[in-house]
Design a protein around this motif. Structure first.
Motif, PDB file in Angstrom:
ATOM      1  N   GLY A   9     122.681  76.140  53.761  1.00 57.55           N
ATOM      2  CA  GLY A   9     122.434  75.487  55.035  1.00 57.55           C
ATOM      3  C   GLY A   9     121.728  74.154  54.921  1.00 57.55           C
ATOM      4  O   GLY A   9     121.765  73.352  55.848  1.00 57.55           O
ATOM      5  N   VAL A  10     121.082  73.900  53.798  1.00 60.57           N
ATOM      6  CA  VAL A  10     120.307  72.663  53.658  1.00 60.57           C
ATOM      7  C   VAL A  10     120.781  71.776  52.510  1.00 60.57           C
ATOM      8  O   VAL A  10     120.191  70.721  52.274  1.00 60.57           O
ATOM      9  N   LEU A  11     121.857  72.165  51.840  1.00 56.71           N
ATOM     10  CA  LEU A  11     122.294  71.406  50.668  1.00 56.71           C
ATOM     11  C   LEU A  11     122.708  69.981  51.017  1.00 56.71           C
ATOM     12  O   LEU A  11     122.407  69.053  50.269  1.00 56.71           O
ATOM     13  N   ASP A  12     123.356  69.781  52.159  1.00 52.04           N
ATOM     14  CA  ASP A  12     123.737  68.425  52.552  1.00 52.04           C
ATOM     15  C   ASP A  12     122.509  67.522  52.637  1.00 52.04           C
ATOM     16  O   ASP A  12     122.500  66.425  52.082  1.00 52.04           O
ATOM     17  N   VAL A  13     121.475  67.995  53.317  1.00 54.68           N
ATOM     18  CA  VAL A  13     120.264  67.191  53.473  1.00 54.68           C
ATOM     19  C   VAL A  13     119.589  66.977  52.120  1.00 54.68           C
ATOM     20  O   VAL A  13     119.123  65.872  51.822  1.00 54.68           O
ATOM     21  N   ALA A  14     119.557  68.006  51.283  1.00 55.71           N
ATOM     22  CA  ALA A  14     118.938  67.876  49.965  1.00 55.71           C
ATOM     23  C   ALA A  14     119.664  66.826  49.123  1.00 55.71           C
ATOM     24  O   ALA A  14     119.031  65.974  48.488  1.00 55.71           O
ATOM     25  N   GLY A  81     125.508  57.561  56.069  1.00 53.20           N
ATOM     26  CA  GLY A  81     124.759  58.581  55.346  1.00 53.20           C
ATOM     27  C   GLY A  81     123.277  58.516  55.659  1.00 53.20           C
ATOM     28  O   GLY A  81     122.613  59.548  55.807  1.00 53.20           O
ATOM     29  N   SER A  82     122.748  57.304  55.772  1.00 53.94           N
ATOM     30  CA  SER A  82     121.329  57.136  56.130  1.00 53.94           C
ATOM     31  C   SER A  82     121.054  57.700  57.518  1.00 53.94           C
ATOM     32  O   SER A  82     120.046  58.387  57.730  1.00 53.94           O
ATOM     33  N   LYS A  83     121.962  57.432  58.453  1.00 55.59           N
ATOM     34  CA  LYS A  83     121.799  57.961  59.815  1.00 55.59           C
ATOM     35  C   LYS A  83     121.884  59.482  59.812  1.00 55.59           C
ATOM     36  O   LYS A  83     121.120  60.170  60.495  1.00 55.59           O
ATOM     37  N   SER A  84     122.819  60.012  59.043  1.00 50.09           N
ATOM     38  CA  SER A  84     122.975  61.463  58.954  1.00 50.09           C
ATOM     39  C   SER A  84     121.749  62.104  58.316  1.00 50.09           C
ATOM     40  O   SER A  84     121.320  63.189  58.727  1.00 50.09           O
ATOM     41  N   LEU A  85     121.178  61.437  57.335  1.00 51.68           N
ATOM     42  CA  LEU A  85     119.970  61.948  56.686  1.00 51.68           C
ATOM     43  C   LEU A  85     118.822  62.017  57.682  1.00 51.68           C
ATOM     44  O   LEU A  85     118.131  63.032  57.766  1.00 51.68           O
ATOM     45  N   ILE A  86     118.622  60.977  58.456  1.00 51.52           N
ATOM     46  CA  ILE A  86     117.545  60.973  59.454  1.00 51.52           C
ATOM     47  C   ILE A  86     117.749  62.114  60.454  1.00 51.52           C
ATOM     48  O   ILE A  86     116.817  62.854  60.770  1.00 51.52           O
ATOM     49  N   LYS A  87     118.981  62.279  60.917  1.00 47.77           N
ATOM     50  CA  LYS A  87     119.282  63.363  61.849  1.00 47.77           C
ATOM     51  C   LYS A  87     119.011  64.722  61.201  1.00 47.77           C
ATOM     52  O   LYS A  87     118.397  65.609  61.805  1.00 47.77           O
ATOM     53  N   GLY A  88     119.455  64.887  59.955  1.00 54.02           N
ATOM     54  CA  GLY A  88     119.238  66.145  59.245  1.00 54.02           C
ATOM     55  C   GLY A  88     117.772  66.445  59.015  1.00 54.02           C
ATOM     56  O   GLY A  88     117.337  67.598  59.122  1.00 54.02           O
ATOM     57  N   ASN A  90     115.276  65.412  60.909  1.00 54.47           N
ATOM     58  CA  ASN A  90     114.715  65.789  62.214  1.00 54.47           C
ATOM     59  C   ASN A  90     115.062  67.235  62.559  1.00 54.47           C
ATOM     60  O   ASN A  90     114.212  67.993  63.039  1.00 54.47           O
ATOM     61  N   GLU A  91     116.320  67.627  62.305  1.00 54.25           N
ATOM     62  CA  GLU A  91     116.733  69.012  62.558  1.00 54.25           C
ATOM     63  C   GLU A  91     115.954  69.975  61.667  1.00 54.25           C
ATOM     64  O   GLU A  91     115.556  71.058  62.102  1.00 54.25           O
ATOM     65  N   TRP A  92     115.748  69.584  60.402  1.00 50.03           N
ATOM     66  CA  TRP A  92     114.990  70.417  59.469  1.00 50.03           C
ATOM     67  C   TRP A  92     113.553  70.597  59.970  1.00 50.03           C
ATOM     68  O   TRP A  92     113.021  71.704  59.970  1.00 50.03           O
ATOM     69  N   ASP A  93     112.918  69.510  60.417  1.00 46.20           N
ATOM     70  CA  ASP A  93     111.552  69.594  60.935  1.00 46.20           C
ATOM     71  C   ASP A  93     111.475  70.545  62.125  1.00 46.20           C
ATOM     72  O   ASP A  93     110.533  71.338  62.237  1.00 46.20           O
ATOM     73  N   GLN A  94     112.466  70.487  63.013  1.00 41.90           N
ATOM     74  CA  GLN A  94     112.485  71.388  64.171  1.00 41.90           C
ATOM     75  C   GLN A  94     112.651  72.833  63.721  1.00 41.90           C
ATOM     76  O   GLN A  94     111.981  73.744  64.238  1.00 41.90           O
ATOM     77  N   PHE A  95     113.522  73.053  62.753  1.00 40.53           N
ATOM     78  CA  PHE A  95     113.747  74.408  62.242  1.00 40.53           C
ATOM     79  C   PHE A  95     112.487  74.966  61.592  1.00 40.53           C
ATOM     80  O   PHE A  95     112.099  76.110  61.844  1.00 40.53           O
TER      81      PHE A  95
END
Length: 111
Positions: A9-14, A81-88, A90-95
């Protein structure tokens, strides 16, 4: 807990995090993820993630000649990719915040 399921679930962000720090090739990325503590990460999962992120336009690639073996394909973060990373992130922090609240319930019951 099966950490491999969480990792999926977190490999993309990693991957995006590591590549954002420095361009790297596939095996180097696997090694760096493992050094950072994701010891259960499988090479096949990382290579599949790289291909998917590249196909989605979140990563670009370039070839670098190697004196020690075959040429290496390096991956670089794109602006998307930078935008997607920021979004990811933020989602991770919420999770993480939500999970901390859930864990507090269990910890309260233990005490």
């Amino acid at each position: 807990m099966d950490s491999s399921q969480v990792l999926k679930g977190v490999l993309d962000v990693a991957v995006l995090c590591v590549v954002s720090e420095e361009d790297c090739y596939g095996y180097e990325l696997v090694r760096r993820l493992r050094e950072l503590g994701l010891t259960d990460v499988a090479e096949a999962s990382v290579y599949g993630t790289l291909r998917r992120l590249y196909s989605s336009g979140l990563l670009s690639s370039y070839i670098v000649a190697s004196e020690d073996g075959p040429h290496r394909k390096y991956y670089k973060l794109t602006s998307a990719g930078s935008k997607s990373l920021i979004k990811g992130l933020n989602e991770w922090d919420q999770f993480v915040g939500a999970m901390k609240a859930v864990v507090r319930i269990a910890r309260t019951k233990e005490g």
